[in-house]
Design a protein around this motif. Structure first.
Motif: not given
Ligand code: SAM
Length: 278
Positions: A237-243, A251-254, A260-263
């Motif tokens: 969900e987070l990735l979809r939001h930024y992408l 690259k920026d979304a990742v 944000e997530t610490g992953l």
């Protein structure tokens, strides 16, 4: 006889505008100001147009000066405690005085204001719901590493104060002990050369090796969160939001989601490739 009040007054960490109306009033009203460095605090007081008796209160005279200040409080005078910057007692002298005052039934009143670690955390973009403030790490490498090892499994954001001289050594030790986690190095907060460097520990080492380190720093290290949900938002969900909503590059979304997530960035990148169909 009515006892005086001990005020714990936060002062700016750089920008002199960062002082509250209440702090100015209290500094004006008290009988005595106890300062970590009287020459340093005199400059602030002069800037504020305040002329008050000052006495020093620092680590090496705190026992002697503590009883002197306590006597003043017991005799009915009110005292403001200030440190060189930020909030007294936070990696600064003062807590023994506060303890002694409260044991002597003297009212202790906090006058809140800036503190470097809170300012850094608030602008870091790291999770703010739980964190641990660790103050300064030990100077000696062995001790520093063993302290870091005790924090390796910590699931909260780790916050450290560090001197510019030891920044690179500490970042290097963190990289070795924690692995390549996300980090924010907040430098010269509220000052002219304010910088918030966000990236991986390895990137921060490269960055500060190249740029050199001037000024004061706070280090904030993201926890090594296991994959899953952060802030109840699934990774996808987070990735979809930024992408798609914010239209960031892959690259920026990742980078953003990883921060944000610490992953780990690799894991986020793989998910991002699937989502974006690349
Ligand atoms: N009592 C202060 C507070 O409330 O933040 C902290 C005092 S401690 C002796 C000083 C350390 O705070 C510095 O070594 C640095 O790590 C951090 N610090 C203070 N001012 C800062 C600033 N403007 N920008 C970044 N870090 C700062």
């Amino acid at each position: 006889m009515k006892k005086g009040t001990l005020y714990i007054v936060a002062t700016p960490i750089g920008n002199l505008e960062d002082i509250t109306f209440r702090a100015v009033r209290i500094l004006r009203e008290v009988d005595l100001i106890a300062a970590e460095d009287t020459r340093h605090s005199r400059k602030l007081l002069t800037h504020l147009g305040i002329s008050k008796p000052l006495t020093s209160y620092y680590d090496h005279n705190k026992e002697l000066k503590g009883s002197y200040i306590l006597d003043k409080l017991k005799s009915g005078l009110s005292v403001a405690l200030v440190s060189d910057a930020g909030t007294p007692c936070i990696s600064d002298p003062g807590y023994q005085l506060v303890r002694a005052a409260s044991q002597a039934q003297i009212t202790v009143v906090p006058i809140p204001g800036p503190s470097a670690f809170l300012a850094a955390l608030s602008a870091s973009g790291l999770q703010t719901d739980s964190f641990t403030f660790e103050g300064f790490l030990p100077n000696r490498r062995e001790k520093r590493r063993s302290k870091l090892s005790t924090l390796k499994e910590e699931k909260r954001v780790l916050i450290f104060y560090e001197s510019p001289r030891r920044l690179l050594s500490s970042l290097t030790d963190m990289l070795e002990v924690f692995g390549d986690r996300n980090v924010v190095v907040a430098r010269e907060i509220t000052k002219v050369y304010e910088e918030l460097m966000r990236g991986l520990l390895s990137e921060s080492i490269t960055h500060f090796s190249e740029s050199g380190i001037r000024g004061e720093v706070v280090i904030l290290v993201a926890p090594d969160n296991s994959p899953g949900k952060i802030d109840d938002k699934p990774l996808g969900e987070l990735l979809r939001h930024y992408l798609f909503a914010e239209k960031l590059s892959l690259k920026d979304a990742v980078k953003k989601v990883s921060l944000e997530t610490g992953l780990k960035r690799g894991a986020v990148y793989e998910e991002a490739l699937i989502i974006s169909g690349k």
